[in-house]
Motif scaffolding. Structure first.
Motif: not given
Length: 522
Positions: A15, A23, A63-64, A66-68, A72-73, A77
Motif C-alpha cells: 500500500r 483485494d 485502518e488506513a 484497508f481504505r478502499g 473496510h466498511p 476499527w
C-alpha cells in the motif's frame, strides 16, 4: 502504472509503495465471521505470507491500510486485538536445538512487541502458554495466533534425515498443542504451510482446526482468478493473448474457481511477457525424483491420478505418497471431484494445473529421473511439426542410444517395459506439445496421442502405440494393434490430419527396432 509487488509479502509495503493489489479481504471477512480455528495449505509462492500479514494488520486495527478494500466498511476499527505472529519462513532447523532456539527468538520478539513477559524462558510450550494468557490479561481481549510456514522445519529435514524430521515434528506438535488448551483466550487462529501433515502425527494436540485447503468457498483465497487478473492488471496486459497466458499459468483448483500462481503472473508481466517457467524454477523437485525412483512410477499416469479423500491429505515423515506429494507441492491439482454415492467420501481426479508445470516437470524428470542426461529439443519439435518422421525416428533412436549403460542398470524403472513409453512421454511433453497418454476409446486405450497445429494451419494428430518385442527385429505388432482397434476413430472428425505411428522396442537392443507410420486418407 502501479508497481508490481514482486517478492513483497506485507500489506503495508504494497500500500505504501502504491503497488498493484488484488483485494482478498472478502475471503478474510468470511473466515473471521464463520469460525475461529483454521488451517490452509497452498504451494510455495502462492501468497500465503501476504494473507497472514493481511490478517495481522486487520486485527491490529491498521485502518488506513484497508481504505478502499472490501472489508473496510464491515470492520469495527475502534477495536484491536493482541496478535502473536509466528513465522518459520527462515531459520536454522538443522537440529532440534536450532528449532527451539528459533522458537525462543520468535516468542521474545512477540513479547517485546506486545509489552508482556514470560517467566518460564526455558520451556517453549510453557512460554507460549504464558504469552497468550499475559497478552489477554494486558489488552483485555482474546488473542489472535498466526503461524506462517508451520511445516518448513519438518520439510527442510525430510530428505536429510527421517529421524531428525520426526524429532522436529514431535517438537512442533507439542508447541502447537498449546493453542487448543488456550481456547478461552483465543479470538482467531490460522496456520498455513505447503503440506498437510496427518492430524494424528502433527495435530493430535490441535484437532479443532478447520481445514479449508479443499473448500470451494476458499479456493481463490490465494492466487489470482481470471477476472481478478483482467481487472487488476489491465494496464499491464496490453497485447497479451489471454488464452495463451491462461493455458500457461492458470489452472490451480481446490474445488472452486481456478487461479493463477501470483508469482508467475508478476514475473511474466515484469520480464517482457515471455512464457517462461517462473514458478517452477523457484524450487527443484529433487526429493520427488528420489521417491519416484523407489516407486517405479509410470509418468504418463500423471495425466489422470485418482485419489480418495483420505490419501489426499495423508502425509507424514515416514509415509510419503508420491501422488500426495505432487498435489501438495503444486505439481498436480484437482481436476474434478468424483461422487462415490451417498454415505461415502469422494474421490478426486488430479492432473497438471497448466502448461508451465507439465512441460517443466517432464523436462526435469527426463533429465534427472529417466535418463540423467540433458537433451536438445528444438530440432525434434521441428521434425514433428513438419511431418519429417524419418528425422523424428532418428531423434528417438539417439535419445535411447545416449542413455548410459549404467543408467539402465542403476535406474530401477529402466527394467520394466513402460520405461520406453515414459521416456518418450516426458520427451514429447518437454517439447511443449499437447500430449495425451492412455486415451480411452470403445476398443481399448491408445498409448499416446499428440495434437498440434501444423505450419500450414491444419490440425495434426499422431496416434501412437508402443510394443516390446522379443529378439532384435520388428514384428509389426504396434501398427497392427492401432489398426485392429481402430484407435484413430476419435479423431475422424474432418478437422484432423491423422497419422498412425507404431514403435517397437527390444529389451536386448535397449532401443527402437521398429518404427512404422502411415497417414490416413480422409
Amino acid at each position: 502504472m502501479k508497481k508490481l509487488p514482486i517478492g513483497v509479502s506485507t500489506l503495508q509495503k504494497i500500500r505504501d509503495d502504491d503497488c498493484v493489489y488484488v483485494d482478498k479481504t472478502a475471503y478474510v471477512q468470511q473466515l473471521i465471521e464463520s469460525g475461529t480455528y483454521y488451517f490452509l495449505s497452498r504451494p510455495r509462492r502462492f501468497g500465503k505470507s501476504l494473507l497472514v500479514d493481511t490478517l495481522y494488520q486487520l486485527f491490529q486495527g491498521n485502518e488506513a491500510l484497508f481504505r478502499g478494500l472490501h472489508i473496510h466498511p464491515h470492520w469495527d476499527w475502534s477495536v484491536s486485538y493482541p496478535v502473536i505472529n509466528i513465522s518459520f519462513a527462515s531459520g536454522d532447523f538443522t537440529s532440534r536445538v536450532g528449532l527451539e532456539r528459533h522458537i525462543h527468538y520468535i516468542l521474545r520478539i512477540n513479547q517485546e512487541r506486545l509489552g508482556v513477559q514470560c517467566d518460564d524462558h526455558d520451556d517453549i510450550s510453557s512460554c507460549f502458554n504464558e504469552l497468550i494468557r499475559n497478552a489477554k490479561t494486558k489488552y483485555g481481549r482474546n488473542v489472535v495466533v498466526l503461524v506462517d510456514e508451520y511445516d518448513k522445519p519438518i520439510l527442510d529435514n525430510i530428505e536429510r534425515s527421517t529421524e531428525l524430521a520426526t524429532e522436529i515434528r514431535d517438537t512442533l506438535r507439542s508447541f502447537y498443542s498449546v493453542i487448543k488448551g488456550q481456547d478461552a483466550n483465543i479470538r482467531f487462529v490460522l496456520l498455513t504451510g505447503v503440506s498437510k501433515f496427518s492430524k494424528v502425527s502433527l495435530f493430535s494436540g490441535l484437532n479443532n482446526l478447520n481445514d479449508i485447503t479443499i473448500d470451494a468457498r476458499y479456493s481463490a483465497i490465494c492466487g489470482y482468478t481470471q477476472i481478478e487478473l483482467e481487472h487488476t492488471f489491465a494496464d499491464y496486459l496490453q497485447g497479451v493473448d489471454l488464452s495463451v497466458m491462461k493455458r500457461w499459468y492458470n489452472g490451480y483448483g481446490w474445488l472452486g474457481e481456478r487461479v493463477y500462481n501470483p508469482f508467475d503472473v508478476l514475473l511474466f508481466l515484469d520480464k517482457g511477457k515471455k512464457y517462461l517457467p517462473h514458478w517452477f524454477e523457484t524450487g527443484s523437485p529433487t526429493f520427488l525424483v528420489d521417491v519416484l525412483k523407489k516407486r517405479r512410477f509410470h509418468l504418463p499416469n500423471l495425466e489422470a491420478v485418482r485419489m480418495d479423500y483420505k490419501k489426499l491429505g495423508d502425509f507424514d515423515v515416514d509415509r510419503l505418497n508420491i501422488e500426495t506429494l505432487l498435489f501438495q507441492t503444486g505439481y498436480l491439482t484437482i481436476q474434478q471431484e468424483i461422487n462415490n454415492g451417498e454415505g461415502r467420501a469422494p474421490d478426486y481426479l488430479l492432473t497438471y494445473p497448466n502448461h508451465e508445470v507439465r512441460y517443466s516437470l517432464m523436462s526435469y524428470f527426463l533429465d534427472n529421473y529417466l535418463t540423467e542426461t540433458s537433451h536438445a529439443l528444438g530440432t525434434v519439435s521441428e521434425a514433428l511439426y513438419n511431418g519429417d518422421l524419418p528425422a523424428f525416428e532418428q531423434h528417438i533412436r539417439s535419445l535411447f542410444a545416449n542413455i548410459a549403460y549404467e543408467n539402465y542398470n542403476n535406474n530401477p524403472i529402466a527394467q520394466y517395459e513402460g520405461y520406453y513409453a515414459a521416456v518418450i512421454y516426458a520427451f514429447l511433453c518437454a517439447l511443449g506439445m499437447e500430449t495425451q497418454a492412455e486415451v480411452s476409446t470403445n476398443q481399448g486405450r491408445i498409448d499416446m496421442a499428440i495434437r498440434f497445429i501444423r505450419p500450414d494451419g491444419l490440425r495434426q494428430v499422431y496416434v501412437i502405440e508402443f510394443k516390446m518385442v522379443k529378439g532384435m527385429e520388428s514384428d509389426g505388432s504396434a501398427m497392427q494393434q492401432i489398426k485392429a482397434k481402430d484407435y484413430a476413430a476419435p479423431y475422424r472428425d474432418g478437422q484432423h490430419q491423422i497419422t498412425l505411428l507404431g514403435m517397437e522396442f527390444s529389451e536386448q537392443a535397449r532401443n527402437l527396432v521398429g518404427f512404422a507410420w502411415e497417414p490416413l486418407i480422409l
